[in-house]
Design a protein around this motif. Structure first.
Motif, short mmCIF file in Angstrom:
data_model
loop_
_atom_site.label_atom_id
_atom_site.label_comp_id
_atom_site.label_asym_id
_atom_site.label_seq_id
_atom_site.Cartn_x
_atom_site.Cartn_y
_atom_site.Cartn_z
N LYS A 130 0.78 -1.13 0.03
CA LYS A 130 -0.04 -0.03 0.11
C LYS A 130 0.89 1.21 0.07
CE LYS A 130 -3.94 -2.10 2.30
NZ LYS A 130 -3.40 -3.53 2.56
N SER A 131 0.29 2.34 -0.60
CA SER A 131 1.19 3.56 -0.61
C SER A 131 0.85 4.59 0.35
CB SER A 131 0.90 4.39 -2.27
OG SER A 131 1.17 3.39 -3.06
N ARG A 132 1.81 5.04 1.16
CA ARG A 132 1.34 6.04 2.38
C ARG A 132 1.67 7.30 1.84
NH1 ARG A 132 5.11 3.91 7.08
NH2 ARG A 132 3.91 5.34 8.16
N LEU A 133 0.83 8.67 2.33
CA LEU A 133 1.58 9.82 1.87
C LEU A 133 0.66 11.03 2.78
CD1 LEU A 133 -0.50 10.82 -1.31
CD2 LEU A 133 -0.94 8.66 -0.15
N VAL A 134 1.46 11.98 3.13
CA VAL A 134 0.73 13.22 3.82
C VAL A 134 0.88 14.29 3.03
CG1 VAL A 134 0.87 14.69 5.65
CG2 VAL A 134 1.93 12.28 6.02
N ILE A 135 -0.38 15.09 2.63
CA ILE A 135 -0.58 15.97 1.91
C ILE A 135 -1.03 17.35 2.41
CG2 ILE A 135 -1.67 16.58 -0.29
CD1 ILE A 135 -2.29 13.70 -0.87
N TRP A 136 -0.60 18.51 2.02
CA TRP A 136 -1.09 19.85 2.51
C TRP A 136 -1.01 20.83 1.53
CZ3 TRP A 136 3.61 17.40 4.18
CH2 TRP A 136 4.71 17.87 3.81
N ASN A 137 -1.87 21.79 1.44
CA ASN A 137 -2.42 22.71 0.56
C ASN A 137 -1.70 24.04 0.71
OD1 ASN A 137 -4.20 20.95 -0.80
ND2 ASN A 137 -5.97 21.46 0.34
N GLN A 138 -1.27 24.43 1.92
CA GLN A 138 -0.55 25.60 2.00
C GLN A 138 0.65 25.59 2.65
OE1 GLN A 138 -1.89 28.42 0.75
NE2 GLN A 138 -3.90 27.48 0.65
N PRO A 139 2.07 26.34 2.06
CA PRO A 139 3.08 25.87 2.62
C PRO A 139 3.57 25.88 3.67
CG PRO A 139 3.12 27.95 1.08
CD PRO A 139 1.78 27.02 0.90
N GLY A 140 2.87 27.00 4.37
CA GLY A 140 3.03 27.17 5.84
C GLY A 140 4.75 27.92 6.21
N ASN A 141 5.15 27.84 7.50
CA ASN A 141 6.32 28.43 7.78
C ASN A 141 7.33 27.75 8.49
OD1 ASN A 141 5.57 31.30 6.94
ND2 ASN A 141 3.91 31.05 8.78
N ASP A 142 7.13 26.50 8.22
CA ASP A 142 8.23 25.45 8.95
C ASP A 142 9.21 25.52 7.72
OD1 ASP A 142 6.63 23.95 7.13
OD2 ASP A 142 6.94 22.21 8.04
N VAL A 143 10.15 24.44 7.92
CA VAL A 143 11.23 24.27 6.93
C VAL A 143 10.81 23.86 5.63
CG1 VAL A 143 12.21 21.88 7.63
CG2 VAL A 143 13.43 23.71 6.62
N SER A 144 9.74 23.06 5.60
CA SER A 144 9.16 22.31 4.38
C SER A 144 8.46 23.66 3.63
CB SER A 144 8.21 21.19 4.48
OG SER A 144 7.24 21.55 4.97
N GLY A 145 7.81 24.39 4.24
CA GLY A 145 7.42 25.79 3.75
C GLY A 145 8.13 26.63 2.80
N ILE A 146 9.43 26.69 4.09
CA ILE A 146 10.52 27.69 3.31
C ILE A 146 10.97 27.02 2.02
CG2 ILE A 146 12.54 28.75 3.81
CD1 ILE A 146 10.23 29.87 5.33
N VAL A 147 11.30 25.67 2.05
CA VAL A 147 11.69 25.35 0.83
C VAL A 147 10.86 25.44 -0.21
CG1 VAL A 147 12.28 23.01 -0.28
CG2 VAL A 147 13.15 23.48 1.81
N ALA A 148 9.43 25.22 -0.32
CA ALA A 148 8.42 25.19 -1.04
C ALA A 148 8.25 26.97 -1.65
CB ALA A 148 7.00 24.86 -0.92
N ARG A 149 8.76 27.96 -0.88
CA ARG A 149 8.52 29.21 -1.20
C ARG A 149 9.77 29.65 -1.51
NH1 ARG A 149 6.67 30.98 4.56
NH2 ARG A 149 7.22 33.15 3.87
N SER A 150 11.01 29.07 -1.55
CA SER A 150 12.22 29.44 -1.84
C SER A 150 12.30 29.93 -3.41
CB SER A 150 13.23 28.31 -1.53
OG SER A 150 13.29 27.34 -2.69
N GLU A 151 13.19 31.04 -3.33
CA GLU A 151 13.31 31.82 -4.96
C GLU A 151 13.76 30.76 -5.90
OE1 GLU A 151 15.01 36.08 -6.35
OE2 GLU A 151 16.04 34.94 -4.78
N LYS A 152 14.69 30.02 -5.59
CA LYS A 152 15.19 28.84 -6.49
C LYS A 152 14.13 28.09 -6.86
CE LYS A 152 19.01 26.06 -7.87
NZ LYS A 152 20.36 25.72 -7.62
N LEU A 153 13.27 27.57 -6.20
CA LEU A 153 12.16 26.64 -6.57
C LEU A 153 11.15 27.29 -7.47
CD1 LEU A 153 13.72 24.49 -4.91
CD2 LEU A 153 11.73 23.68 -4.19
N VAL A 154 10.62 28.21 -7.04
CA VAL A 154 9.52 29.22 -7.61
C VAL A 154 9.85 29.77 -8.70
CG1 VAL A 154 8.05 30.94 -7.14
CG2 VAL A 154 8.53 29.41 -5.33
#
Length: 278
Positions: free
Chosen positions: A14-38
């Motif tokens: 079976k496949s496991r996953l966790v999904i969220w819609n807004q980046p937030g302010n934790d380190v995973s959110g900072i990565v998602a909002r980082s200039e290089k990725l965006v």
């Protein structure tokens, strides 16, 4: 936070996953909002993007499930996105290779070696197309050029959406399948019409990956659904990743309730107690 299990169609894993819609302010959110990725994603898609959602896929040793051949747009078409102008940034948390269930797909895709996420300044980057010379690729499997075939019909496979396998077999005759091997921090960027899959983790090593999906502002869904509508991104400098000390506050991330996701089969919730015992 809600971790879920979905049937992968094999009857064995079976496949496991966790999904969220807004980046937030934790380190995973900072990565998602980082200039290089965006900014890289905006160059590839040709316009302003917003955070569509992020998912963590934790493939545990000997248990990580299969993700069947599919296009991401095979899911997202059903969410009212009228065009496939959506990219996914796949970040390897652990090494991803053919032993622990890497992605198989087909270029073109952008593969950037970021080394560690904390380094962020990549020392190599390749854009893969059908004529490219392939370098260090191999966790997921991809089909080079398959995005040009347009959206393929999809149907439920277990709790997933799987591409029409007759069509996939025809595609295999024309487009090479590339296993995408990634070291921790390496990043794969691929279009939502790329045909790809990943196998079960049959190794003794875990294989975790963080996947950030960006939609274009112009492609905001025509209907409200379980993923994000347009919200302007608060883009941060790359240095903010190193400076971030928030590893635990996950408020504001809007974790998805799988019951509202009509594109997958009925998921199973995993309680925090169950997670501790897995």
């Amino acid at each position: 936070m809600c971790e879920v299990i979905i049937e992968d169609g094999t009857g064995q894993t079976k496949s496991r996953l966790v999904i969220w819609n807004q980046p937030g302010n934790d380190v995973s959110g900072i990565v998602a909002r980082s200039e290089k990725l965006v900014r890289t994603t905006e160059k590839l898609l040709g316009g302003e993007v917003f955070h569509y959602h992020t998912k963590l896929i934790p493939k545990q040793p000997r248990t990580g499930g299969v993700f069947q051949w599919h296009q991401d747009y095979g899911y997202w078409y059903n969410n009212g996105n009228l065009t496939p102008d959506i990219n996914t940034v796949y970040i390897a948390v652990d090494r991803c290779d053919t032993d622990n269930g890497c992605i198989e797909a087909s270029p073109p895709f952008l593969c950037s070696s970021l080394g560690r996420l904390s380094r962020l300044i990549g020392d190599r980057a390749f854009f893969y197309d059908r004529k490219a010379r392939f370098g260090n690729v191999g966790d997921r499997e991809v089909m080079p050029g398959s995005h040009r075939c347009g959206r393929i019909n999809h149907a439920p496979v277990g709790g997933q959406q799987g591409a029409d396998l007759d069509r996939v077999e025809l595609l295999k005759k024309r487009f090479p399948i590339i296993p995408v091997v990634l070291d921790p921090g390496d990043t794969l960027i691929f279009h939502s019409n790329i045909v790809h899959k990943s196998n079960a983790n049959a190794s003794e090593r875990r294989r975790w990956a963080l996947l950030v999906s960006y939609n274009t502002k112009e492609n905001e869904s025509s209907v409200k659904h379980h993923h994000s509508q347009y919200v302007p991104l608060d883009v941060v400098p790359d240095s903010a990743i190193l400076e971030c000390t928030n590893f635990e506050d996950i408020s504001g991330k809007d974790f998805i309730d799988p019951e509202g996701d009509k594109t997958v089969g009925k998921p199973k919730y995993i309680s925090e107690e169950e997670q501790k015992n897995m």
